[in-house]
Design an enzyme around this catalytic site. Structure first.
Site, mmCIF file in Angstrom:
data_model
loop_
_atom_site.group_PDB
_atom_site.id
_atom_site.type_symbol
_atom_site.label_atom_id
_atom_site.label_comp_id
_atom_site.label_asym_id
_atom_site.label_seq_id
_atom_site.Cartn_x
_atom_site.Cartn_y
_atom_site.Cartn_z
ATOM 1 N N GLU A 467 0.740 -1.218 0.083
ATOM 2 C CA GLU A 467 0.203 0.033 -0.060
ATOM 3 C C GLU A 467 0.919 1.364 -0.065
ATOM 4 O O GLU A 467 0.806 2.218 0.734
ATOM 5 C CB GLU A 467 -0.859 0.008 1.276
ATOM 6 C CG GLU A 467 -2.001 -0.997 1.000
ATOM 7 C CD GLU A 467 -3.055 -1.163 2.245
ATOM 8 O OE1 GLU A 467 -3.928 -1.431 2.038
ATOM 9 O OE2 GLU A 467 -2.514 -1.116 3.436
ATOM 10 N N GLU A 535 -4.311 -9.767 0.106
ATOM 11 C CA GLU A 535 -5.330 -9.741 1.259
ATOM 12 C C GLU A 535 -6.511 -9.800 0.788
ATOM 13 O O GLU A 535 -7.127 -9.447 -0.041
ATOM 14 C CB GLU A 535 -5.161 -8.425 1.658
ATOM 15 C CG GLU A 535 -3.850 -8.036 2.484
ATOM 16 C CD GLU A 535 -3.568 -6.462 3.215
ATOM 17 O OE1 GLU A 535 -4.703 -6.242 3.466
ATOM 18 O OE2 GLU A 535 -2.508 -6.240 3.411
#
Length: 627
Positions: A467, A535
């Site tokens: 991220e 994820e």
């Protein structure tokens, strides 16, 4: 050279006098030590250290590193441990936001303009708590008259080191080992090792992971001696023939010292010799192209490991050092149909993301914790782990080799809050992005991750980080891995936000929490990359409801690799509640830590005390369908 507090503000200063990263091999004086895994070249400095806490850099205790500085009235602190969990500073959990958000205005150096250095941002930061550590020690006899380095396996977040009053070096990158040469200034007795640890530096922008924001020396500290001839780096590159019947053994060694001989031996698990070669000692020694017939391939079901021994002898033939290392043969690739193959067979990932966590000691995990986690993997058909979002403790990688756990080995990188604000993509001051002053530090993190763990057969994927949006600097990280390692795939999810970089970053199409219907839409549209969920199934609440919809895609689309559930264990702390008299778990927001992300840290398949939640039953069933 003298230590400079301004290094905290400079993204281009991230290591000073730090020894280059190298393989994670251990070395022993003889085979008896190797069998017992007890090296006389190692002296642990774990235990009680003198400690003084300061609320900001201006309040730091100056000259504490001088040998005659009196620390008798200082507190004692256990190493390893977290400063916050010793009640010196505020516990705080936050997911995306930086800890200072809404309190102190900061922007990353050079993030808004090439002239914006953000001078004083951390060196004068009123929130930049710091701890001064002092350890007095005598050098054990086995290390005297040798070169000696100190290894810090993990320190959050910026560290200055002195020995006997002499400045030794500076390091960032909290989760990879930092080593410094102490030899010129060591004495046999009455040594004083001094360390100052700051909670914040420009490294804080790169370590914006979803976790409690701690600081301190949280992994082991050791002195490492080395004989006059020493193996500094081990680079194993075993290969598999195209028909998967034979292996090719290759190894490159970097030695320190000269004179003598190197004996390279390797055996299969039954003790049969596959390599036996002696060469003169030199700076670089290599053995390439040794054919291993009828090779045993490594995978989750058959984690077959071969045993390597490197012996270093002096000119008289005396054994100076022996290095044991286990290795395996396997081949991961993407075929013409964009299917990920391991040893010629389709790879299916039944994975989890695993933070290192202990509900009593935070990020200071024990061997017992790791062994229990590995047993839980086995019990619940979990075959893969993503080291979210940083390198793990050294033993974990060997444990994954031995147990056949596929690894996505992630760099210590997340800059979430520099590009996402209130759920919206807004990269106005994103780093590392394409900001040139942030290039070297992130490429160095890729280098350190690679050099330390390159020999582990369990690592199938290098992950650039988590991220952090994308930009030219992520391209440079990808390029580093590709230039140094053709035996693994490279992963990065954040490129989904920057499609212009899609052809330059990541061998895999990777999304987080993409609903099954959207995953299927991608897979139905002639995909040019395999799809993996780094994820998925964000496990808050009481179940992993809907997991079957993801698992069905495995049978329908060979380009679907599977994914890693978020996440394995709750981040919560066990504390004694004074009102109820009970020991209770507390999450974000339970420590007056405003701002925080509250119970968002409670999204594991297990509670923080490692008790499985009901969701684990769902995982065991669905992951068991494709064991």
């Amino acid at each position: 050279m003298q230590a400079d507090l301004k290094w905290l503000d400079d993204p281009q200063t991230f290591r000073v006098n730090q020894l280059p990263a190298h393989s994670d091999h251990q070395w022993y004086r003889d085979y008896a030590e190797a069998d017992q895994k007890n090296s006389s070249f190692v002296q642990s400095l774990n235990g009680q250290w003198r400690f003084a806490f300061a609320k900001d850099p201006q309040a730091r205790i100056k000259d504490f590193y001088q040998p005659d500085f009196d620390t008798a009235d200082w507190d004692l602190i256990k190493v390893p441990s977290m400063i916050e969990l010793n009640d010196y500073a505020q516990n705080q959990y936050t997911n995306i936001w930086y800890p200072w958000a809404g309190k102190i205005f900061r922007r990353p150096a050079y993030g808004l303009s090439p002239d914006d250095q953000q001078e004083g941002s951390f060196s004068q930061g009123i929130d930049n708590t710091n701890g001064s550590y002092v350890k007095h020690f005598d050098l054990k006899p086995a290390l005297r008259n040798q070169n000696v380095r100190v290894r810090f396996e993990g320190v959050e977040r910026a560290m200055y080191v002195w020995i006997n009053g002499h400045f030794i070096g500076y390091a960032e990158d909290s989760f990879t080992p930092s080593e410094f040469d102490l030899t010129p200034y060591l004495k046999d007795v009455n040594n004083v090792l001094a360390v100052r640890v700051y909670k914040h530096s420009t490294a804080s922008y790169l370590e914006d992971q979803d976790m409690f924001r701690f600081s301190g020396i949280f992994r082991s500290v050791e002195l490492l001696g080395q004989p006059k001839l020493h193996l500094e780096d081990l680079d194993l590159t075993p290969r598999v023939s195209d028909d998967f019947k034979d292996g090719i053994f290759n190894v490159d060694l970097k030695l320190q010292g000269n004179g003598g001989q190197v004996h390279i031996k390797a055996f299969d698990a039954q003790g049969n010799s596959i390599v036996d070669e002696v060469q003169p000692a030199a700076e670089h020694v290599a053995v390439h192209g040794v054919k291993v017939q009828n090779v045993h391939l490594w995978d989750n079901h058959h984690p077959y490991l071969y045993q390597l021994f490197i012996e270093l002898h002096d000119q008289d033939g005396q054994l100076l050092e022996v290095v044991p290392y286990q290795f395996g043969f396997r081949k991961i690739e993407i075929n013409a149909d964009h299917v990920v193959l391991l040893n010629g067979q389709r790879l299916i990932i039944n994975g989890v993301n695993r933070h290192e966590w202990n509900c009593k000691t935070g990020r200071c995990v024990t061997m017992q914790d790791m062994e229990q986690d590995m047993a839980t993997f086995k019990e619940n058909n979990i075959n893969a782990v993503r080291t979210c979002h940083y390198p793990d403790q050294l033993p974990w990688y060997s444990m994954c080799d031995q147990n056949g756990i596929y690894m996505m080995a992630e760099n210590n990188l997340e800059t979430h809050a520099t590009w996402q604000k209130m759920g919206q993509d807004e990269p106005s001051f994103n780093v590392p992005g394409s900001v040139p002053q942030w290039k070297d530090v992130v490429v160095d993190r890729a280098r350190t991750n690679y050099e330390t763990f390159k020999n582990h057969v369990s690592i199938l994927f290098w992950s650039l980080g988590n991220e952090s949006y994308a930009g030219d600097n992520l391209v440079f990280m990808q390029k580093f891995y590709k230039e140094h390692d053709d035996s693994r795939l490279v992963h990065y999810e954040g490129v989904v936000h920057t499609p212009d970089y899609r052809d330059k970053i990541s061998d895999l199409e990777s999304w987080m929490y993409l609903p099954p219907k959207d995953v299927e839409k991608y897979l139905q549209n002639n995909p040019d990359k395999p799809f993996i969920e780094c994820e998925y199934m964000h496990d808050m609440g009481n179940s992993d409801g809907g997991m079957g919809s993801y698992i069905e895609l495995i049978d329908k689309y060979p380009q679907y690799v599977g994914g890693f559930i978020w996440d394995f264990i709750d981040q919560a702390l066990l504390v004694h509640d004074e009102i109820s008299g009970q020991d209770v778990m507390r999450y974000g927001g339970d420590f007056d830590d405003r701002h925080s992300d509250n119970e968002f840290s409670g999204d594991g398949l297990m509670f923080a005390d490692r008790t499985p939640k009901p969701a684990m039953q769902e995982v065991r069933y669905y992951y068991g369908l494709h064991k």
